[in-house]
Motif scaffolding. Structure first.
Motif, mmCIF file in Angstrom:
data_model
loop_
_atom_site.group_PDB
_atom_site.id
_atom_site.type_symbol
_atom_site.label_atom_id
_atom_site.label_comp_id
_atom_site.label_asym_id
_atom_site.label_seq_id
_atom_site.Cartn_x
_atom_site.Cartn_y
_atom_site.Cartn_z
ATOM 1 N N GLY A 89 46.923 25.912 61.409
ATOM 2 C CA GLY A 89 47.344 27.300 61.370
ATOM 3 C C GLY A 89 47.014 27.961 60.042
ATOM 4 N N TYR A 90 46.814 29.264 60.082
ATOM 5 C CA TYR A 90 46.491 30.044 58.890
ATOM 6 C C TYR A 90 47.435 31.241 58.795
ATOM 7 C CZ TYR A 90 42.105 27.540 58.036
ATOM 8 O OH TYR A 90 41.172 26.575 57.745
ATOM 9 N N ILE A 91 47.855 31.549 57.582
ATOM 10 C CA ILE A 91 48.669 32.727 57.315
ATOM 11 C C ILE A 91 47.816 33.722 56.535
ATOM 12 C CG2 ILE A 91 50.703 33.623 56.123
ATOM 13 C CD1 ILE A 91 51.974 30.829 56.553
ATOM 14 N N ILE A 92 47.665 34.929 57.069
ATOM 15 C CA ILE A 92 46.851 35.966 56.443
ATOM 16 C C ILE A 92 47.765 36.997 55.794
ATOM 17 C CG2 ILE A 92 45.139 37.785 56.822
ATOM 18 C CD1 ILE A 92 44.184 36.224 59.278
ATOM 19 N N ILE A 93 47.528 37.258 54.510
ATOM 20 C CA ILE A 93 48.323 38.235 53.770
ATOM 21 C C ILE A 93 47.388 39.317 53.239
ATOM 22 C CG2 ILE A 93 49.920 38.625 51.862
ATOM 23 C CD1 ILE A 93 50.473 35.573 51.931
ATOM 24 N N PRO A 94 47.359 40.511 53.840
ATOM 25 C CA PRO A 94 46.615 41.608 53.238
ATOM 26 C C PRO A 94 47.376 42.116 52.021
ATOM 27 C CG PRO A 94 47.524 42.240 55.393
ATOM 28 C CD PRO A 94 48.031 40.888 55.072
ATOM 29 N N ALA A 95 46.693 42.198 50.891
ATOM 30 C CA ALA A 95 47.389 42.538 49.647
ATOM 31 C C ALA A 95 46.677 43.669 48.920
ATOM 32 C CB ALA A 95 47.469 41.313 48.731
ATOM 33 N N TYR A 96 47.457 44.680 48.566
ATOM 34 C CA TYR A 96 46.935 45.778 47.739
ATOM 35 C C TYR A 96 47.954 46.084 46.659
ATOM 36 C CZ TYR A 96 45.222 50.345 46.268
ATOM 37 O OH TYR A 96 44.763 51.403 45.517
ATOM 38 N N ASN A 97 47.605 45.803 45.432
ATOM 39 C CA ASN A 97 48.510 46.000 44.286
ATOM 40 C C ASN A 97 49.863 45.347 44.534
ATOM 41 O OD1 ASN A 97 46.485 47.453 43.020
ATOM 42 N ND2 ASN A 97 47.293 49.449 43.643
ATOM 43 N N ALA A 98 49.820 44.049 44.838
ATOM 44 C CA ALA A 98 51.026 43.318 45.248
ATOM 45 C C ALA A 98 51.487 42.302 44.212
ATOM 46 C CB ALA A 98 50.760 42.617 46.578
ATOM 47 N N GLU A 99 51.124 42.521 42.954
ATOM 48 C CA GLU A 99 51.425 41.514 41.947
ATOM 49 C C GLU A 99 52.929 41.281 41.755
ATOM 50 O OE1 GLU A 99 51.254 44.352 37.924
ATOM 51 O OE2 GLU A 99 49.714 42.840 38.255
ATOM 52 N N LYS A 100 53.756 42.267 42.047
ATOM 53 C CA LYS A 100 55.191 42.120 41.832
ATOM 54 C C LYS A 100 55.856 41.239 42.883
ATOM 55 C CE LYS A 100 55.806 46.565 39.466
ATOM 56 N NZ LYS A 100 56.504 47.884 39.483
ATOM 57 N N THR A 101 55.305 41.188 44.071
ATOM 58 C CA THR A 101 55.948 40.445 45.165
ATOM 59 C C THR A 101 55.167 39.212 45.603
ATOM 60 O OG1 THR A 101 54.852 41.930 46.751
ATOM 61 C CG2 THR A 101 57.105 42.482 46.093
ATOM 62 N N ASP A 139 42.571 40.343 49.149
ATOM 63 C CA ASP A 139 42.810 41.354 48.127
ATOM 64 C C ASP A 139 41.959 42.578 48.446
ATOM 65 O OD1 ASP A 139 43.767 42.345 45.502
ATOM 66 O OD2 ASP A 139 41.627 42.268 45.058
ATOM 67 N N ASP A 140 42.641 43.667 48.810
ATOM 68 C CA ASP A 140 41.939 44.859 49.290
ATOM 69 C C ASP A 140 41.691 45.844 48.152
ATOM 70 O OD1 ASP A 140 40.737 46.515 51.214
ATOM 71 O OD2 ASP A 140 42.628 47.550 51.626
ATOM 72 N N GLY A 141 40.883 45.409 47.184
ATOM 73 C CA GLY A 141 40.530 46.299 46.081
ATOM 74 C C GLY A 141 41.674 46.614 45.148
ATOM 75 N N SER A 142 42.569 45.658 44.930
ATOM 76 C CA SER A 142 43.717 45.907 44.057
ATOM 77 C C SER A 142 43.277 46.227 42.634
ATOM 78 C CB SER A 142 44.641 44.681 44.028
ATOM 79 O OG SER A 142 45.217 44.439 45.287
ATOM 80 N N LYS A 143 44.085 47.071 41.970
ATOM 81 C CA LYS A 143 43.834 47.424 40.572
ATOM 82 C C LYS A 143 44.768 46.669 39.627
ATOM 83 C CE LYS A 143 42.249 52.028 41.917
ATOM 84 N NZ LYS A 143 42.466 53.504 41.820
ATOM 85 N N ASP A 144 45.597 45.798 40.195
ATOM 86 C CA ASP A 144 46.490 45.000 39.369
ATOM 87 C C ASP A 144 45.998 43.546 39.373
ATOM 88 O OD1 ASP A 144 47.187 44.043 41.848
ATOM 89 O OD2 ASP A 144 49.279 44.683 41.764
ATOM 90 N N HIS A 145 46.917 42.594 39.206
ATOM 91 C CA HIS A 145 46.541 41.189 39.083
ATOM 92 C C HIS A 145 46.747 40.400 40.385
ATOM 93 C CE1 HIS A 145 47.265 42.407 34.842
ATOM 94 N NE2 HIS A 145 46.211 41.637 34.626
ATOM 95 N N SER A 146 46.748 41.065 41.518
ATOM 96 C CA SER A 146 46.965 40.369 42.794
ATOM 97 C C SER A 146 45.944 39.257 43.020
ATOM 98 C CB SER A 146 46.906 41.364 43.954
ATOM 99 O OG SER A 146 47.941 42.319 43.872
ATOM 100 N N ALA A 147 44.673 39.553 42.799
ATOM 101 C CA ALA A 147 43.623 38.555 43.034
ATOM 102 C C ALA A 147 43.768 37.367 42.088
ATOM 103 C CB ALA A 147 42.247 39.197 42.878
ATOM 104 N N GLN A 148 44.082 37.649 40.833
ATOM 105 C CA GLN A 148 44.241 36.563 39.859
ATOM 106 C C GLN A 148 45.410 35.666 40.222
ATOM 107 O OE1 GLN A 148 43.598 39.721 39.300
ATOM 108 N NE2 GLN A 148 42.332 40.058 37.468
#
Length: 229
Positions: free
Chosen positions: A8-20, A40-49
């Protein structure tokens, strides 16, 4: 169904989600053995990192393309990986990951079923969201000739064999309603799993809400033309 025996796979779409995102990933790993995919949908914060540091599968969009496109990227990844199913949930802690094991147990009772989270339209849901949810759920129910109590809930389980039907579609939030129509049109059974109604501060602006409503009308109209063509 023993979760440990399924791919199984869990997919999380994330945009500027570094706080959560850190808390969400921690809670998922505490209750689920499944692979985690963060889009990571083009986040401008540290979500991808954060996702990269946590060692999950990371897909990066060079710019913000919308939740629909993020989900589609995730579905392509899971399909290519041969996942048995994909579970989707939002990055903002609106969907408790602790509900995933129960969702999988319910899915085991009818494998091949498209599962959708069902929230209550109670005081925990803002009034304008209750109205939007009621109208869109009513229209999609009429369109699919099924009872869809909560078409907007992003907490879902999609069987792997149907993911290729969802590689394209609307860019934004309206894709979640479009998913229901597409899968219903090819005869995929649908069932529902109750989850708490959680809304956090800082949701869509009124402008985004109007925009999403117009996108829903456009998508719904196109689906009617496909149905009767």
């Amino acid at each position: 169904m023993n979760p440990d025996t399924h791919n199984g796979y869990i997919i999380i779409p994330a945009y500027n989600a570094e706080k959560t995102l850190p808390e969400l990933l921690q809670r998922i790993r505490a209750c689920c053995p499944f692979h985690i995919v963060v889009v990571d949908d083009g986040s401008k914060d540290h979500s991808a990192q954060i996702a990269a540091h946590e060692g999950v599968h990371l897909i990066r969009h060079p710019k913000n393309m919308g939740k629909g496109k993020a989900l589609q990227s995730g579905f392509k990844f899971v399909s290519k990986a041969g996942g048995d199913f994909a579970i989707t949930l939002d990055a903002d802690l609106q969907h408790p990951p602790e509900a995933i094991p129960g969702l999988v147990v319910k899915y085991s009772e009818a494998p091949g079923t498209f599962m959708i989270g069902r929230r209550q339209r109670d005081d925990n849901m803002p009034l304008h969201r209750q109205l939007s949810n009621y109208i869109t759920s009513f229209l999609v129910s009429r369109r699919t000739e099924m009872t869809i109590p909560d078409v907007q809930c992003g907490f879902r389980l999609i069987p792997g064999k149907y993911l290729h039907h969802l590689f394209t579609g609307s860019k934004g939030f309206v894709f979640e309603a479009e998913m229901v129509i597409r899968l219903a049109d090819i005869g995929v059974p649908v069932d529902f799993y109750p989850i708490p109604t959680i809304y956090l501060k800082g949701g869509h602006s009124s402008i985004a809400h109007i925009r999403d409503t117009l996108h829903f009308i456009s998508m719904f109209t196109r689906s009617l033309f496909r149905r009767f063509s």
